[in-house]
Design a protein around this motif. Sequence first.
Motif, PDB file in Angstrom:
ATOM      1  N   VAL A   1       0.847  -1.190   0.000  1.00  0.00           N
ATOM      2  CA  VAL A   1       0.000   0.000   0.000  1.00  0.00           C
ATOM      3  C   VAL A   1       0.885   1.242   0.000  1.00  0.00           C
ATOM      4  N   LYS A   2       0.455   2.262  -0.680  1.00  0.00           N
ATOM      5  CA  LYS A   2       1.149   3.553  -0.680  1.00  0.00           C
ATOM      6  C   LYS A   2       0.798   4.279   0.616  1.00  0.00           C
ATOM      7  N   MET A   3       1.793   4.890   1.255  1.00  0.00           N
ATOM      8  CA  MET A   3       1.611   5.535   2.554  1.00  0.00           C
ATOM      9  C   MET A   3       0.471   6.553   2.547  1.00  0.00           C
ATOM     10  N   ASP A   4       0.282   7.261   1.454  1.00  0.00           N
ATOM     11  CA  ASP A   4      -0.761   8.293   1.440  1.00  0.00           C
ATOM     12  C   ASP A   4      -2.177   7.710   1.413  1.00  0.00           C
ATOM     13  N   LYS A   5      -2.308   6.400   1.303  1.00  0.00           N
ATOM     14  CA  LYS A   5      -3.617   5.737   1.325  1.00  0.00           C
ATOM     15  C   LYS A   5      -4.009   5.296   2.734  1.00  0.00           C
ATOM     16  N   ILE A   6      -3.106   5.469   3.699  1.00  0.00           N
ATOM     17  CA  ILE A   6      -3.394   5.060   5.078  1.00  0.00           C
ATOM     18  C   ILE A   6      -4.341   6.063   5.722  1.00  0.00           C
ATOM     19  N   LEU A   7      -5.396   5.535   6.326  1.00  0.00           N
ATOM     20  CA  LEU A   7      -6.339   6.378   7.069  1.00  0.00           C
ATOM     21  C   LEU A   7      -5.910   6.498   8.529  1.00  0.00           C
ATOM     22  N   ASN A   8      -5.623   5.348   9.158  1.00  0.00           N
ATOM     23  CA  ASN A   8      -5.129   5.372  10.530  1.00  0.00           C
ATOM     24  C   ASN A   8      -4.456   4.042  10.870  1.00  0.00           C
ATOM     25  N   VAL A   9      -3.721   4.070  11.962  1.00  0.00           N
ATOM     26  CA  VAL A   9      -3.019   2.890  12.452  1.00  0.00           C
ATOM     27  C   VAL A   9      -3.469   2.672  13.888  1.00  0.00           C
ATOM     28  N   ASP A  10      -3.914   1.454  14.185  1.00  0.00           N
ATOM     29  CA  ASP A  10      -4.380   1.105  15.523  1.00  0.00           C
ATOM     30  C   ASP A  10      -3.627  -0.112  16.022  1.00  0.00           C
ATOM     31  N   TYR A  11      -3.672  -0.296  17.319  1.00  0.00           N
ATOM     32  CA  TYR A  11      -3.155  -1.530  17.925  1.00  0.00           C
ATOM     33  C   TYR A  11      -4.298  -2.156  18.680  1.00  0.00           C
ATOM     34  N   LEU A  12      -4.593  -3.401  18.377  1.00  0.00           N
ATOM     35  CA  LEU A  12      -5.652  -4.143  19.058  1.00  0.00           C
ATOM     36  C   LEU A  12      -5.014  -5.284  19.831  1.00  0.00           C
ATOM     37  N   GLY A  13      -5.199  -5.288  21.141  1.00  0.00           N
ATOM     38  CA  GLY A  13      -4.661  -6.371  21.953  1.00  0.00           C
ATOM     39  C   GLY A  13      -4.093  -5.856  23.253  1.00  0.00           C
ATOM     40  N   THR A  14      -3.212  -6.656  23.812  1.00  0.00           N
ATOM     41  CA  THR A  14      -2.552  -6.321  25.068  1.00  0.00           C
ATOM     42  C   THR A  14      -1.068  -6.141  24.804  1.00  0.00           C
ATOM     43  N   GLU A  15      -0.330  -5.808  25.850  1.00  0.00           N
ATOM     44  CA  GLU A  15       1.126  -5.690  25.697  1.00  0.00           C
ATOM     45  C   GLU A  15       1.748  -7.051  25.405  1.00  0.00           C
ATOM     46  N   LYS A  16       1.085  -8.120  25.783  1.00  0.00           N
ATOM     47  CA  LYS A  16       1.620  -9.464  25.548  1.00  0.00           C
ATOM     48  C   LYS A  16       1.435  -9.908  24.095  1.00  0.00           C
ATOM     49  N   MET A  17       0.248  -9.632  23.506  1.00  0.00           N
ATOM     50  CA  MET A  17      -0.021 -10.077  22.144  1.00  0.00           C
ATOM     51  C   MET A  17      -1.139  -9.224  21.550  1.00  0.00           C
ATOM     52  N   GLY A  18      -0.989  -8.900  20.271  1.00  0.00           N
ATOM     53  CA  GLY A  18      -2.028  -8.131  19.600  1.00  0.00           C
ATOM     54  C   GLY A  18      -1.741  -7.981  18.121  1.00  0.00           C
ATOM     55  N   TRP A  19      -2.426  -7.020  17.508  1.00  0.00           N
ATOM     56  CA  TRP A  19      -2.323  -6.784  16.077  1.00  0.00           C
ATOM     57  C   TRP A  19      -2.117  -5.306  15.811  1.00  0.00           C
ATOM     58  N   LEU A  20      -1.138  -4.986  14.989  1.00  0.00           N
ATOM     59  CA  LEU A  20      -1.013  -3.638  14.441  1.00  0.00           C
ATOM     60  C   LEU A  20      -1.903  -3.632  13.205  1.00  0.00           C
ATOM     61  N   VAL A  21      -2.902  -2.761  13.206  1.00  0.00           N
ATOM     62  CA  VAL A  21      -3.867  -2.722  12.110  1.00  0.00           C
ATOM     63  C   VAL A  21      -3.680  -1.415  11.345  1.00  0.00           C
ATOM     64  N   ILE A  22      -3.294  -1.545  10.091  1.00  0.00           N
ATOM     65  CA  ILE A  22      -3.113  -0.394   9.222  1.00  0.00           C
ATOM     66  C   ILE A  22      -4.359  -0.305   8.343  1.00  0.00           C
ATOM     67  N   LYS A  23      -5.221   0.668   8.671  1.00  0.00           N
ATOM     68  CA  LYS A  23      -6.474   0.845   7.929  1.00  0.00           C
ATOM     69  C   LYS A  23      -6.248   1.865   6.817  1.00  0.00           C
ATOM     70  N   CYS A  24      -6.715   1.491   5.635  1.00  0.00           N
ATOM     71  CA  CYS A  24      -6.461   2.297   4.434  1.00  0.00           C
ATOM     72  C   CYS A  24      -7.762   2.598   3.705  1.00  0.00           C
ATOM     73  N   LEU A  25      -7.660   3.433   2.696  1.00  0.00           N
ATOM     74  CA  LEU A  25      -8.808   3.688   1.824  1.00  0.00           C
ATOM     75  C   LEU A  25      -9.291   2.366   1.231  1.00  0.00           C
ATOM     76  N   GLU A  26     -10.589   2.287   0.970  1.00  0.00           N
ATOM     77  CA  GLU A  26     -11.154   1.081   0.363  1.00  0.00           C
ATOM     78  C   GLU A  26     -10.383   0.702  -0.901  1.00  0.00           C
ATOM     79  N   GLU A  27     -10.108  -0.565  -1.018  1.00  0.00           N
ATOM     80  CA  GLU A  27      -9.457  -1.141  -2.192  1.00  0.00           C
ATOM     81  C   GLU A  27      -8.143  -0.453  -2.560  1.00  0.00           C
ATOM     82  N   SER A  28      -7.359  -0.069  -1.559  1.00  0.00           N
ATOM     83  CA  SER A  28      -6.064   0.558  -1.839  1.00  0.00           C
ATOM     84  C   SER A  28      -4.883  -0.341  -1.490  1.00  0.00           C
TER      85      SER A  28
END
Length: 149
Positions: free
Chosen positions: A75-102
Motif C-alpha cells: 500500500v502507498k503511505m498516502d492511502k493510510i487512514l489510521n493505524v491502531d493496535y488491538l490487543g494487550t502488551e503481551k499479544m495483539g495486532w497492528l492494524v493499518i487501515k487504508c482507503l477502500e481497495e487501496s
Amino acid sequence: MILSKNIAVAALTYLFLNNEEINIANAKKSVVNHYQQYQAEKEFGVKKASFELSNNGFIRYRRTGNDNKVEYFSVKMDKILNVDYLGTEKMGWLVIKCLEESVIYQTYQDNKGNVDDMIAEIKIPIKNIDITEINVWVNDINNLKASKF
C-alpha cells in the motif's frame, strides 16, 4: 550584504531539507526496527516474514506460512487512514487501515487457489510490546505518511 543573506538563506534551506531527510530516514528505520523486534508471525504458523518501506512511499509486507502459502500486501503511505493496535502488551495486532481497495493483496502457492485482490487493511501480529513503543511506532508511521516522501 545581499549576497551573504542569500548564502545564509541557502545554508538554512539546505540544513532544513537535510534535517527533514534525516528525520524521514530515522522514522523509516524506526518503523522497520519495531516490526523486527516485536513481530509475532511464528506464533501463527508463519515460517518467514518481511516488512519494508520503499523509497517511493510503499509499505510492503510479505509472509510465508509453514504450508508455503505466500501472502503479499502493498500500500502507498498516502492511502493510510489510521493505524491502531488491538490487543494487550503481551499479544495483539497492528492494524493499518487504508482507503477502500487501496491495499494490494496477493497469495501464491495457495492450495485453495491464488488470490489477487484489493483490500482496505493490513493486520500484523505483534507480541511483547509496551504502550510507549506502540505509540512511537504509530507516531513514526503517521510522520512518514505526512512527509509524503
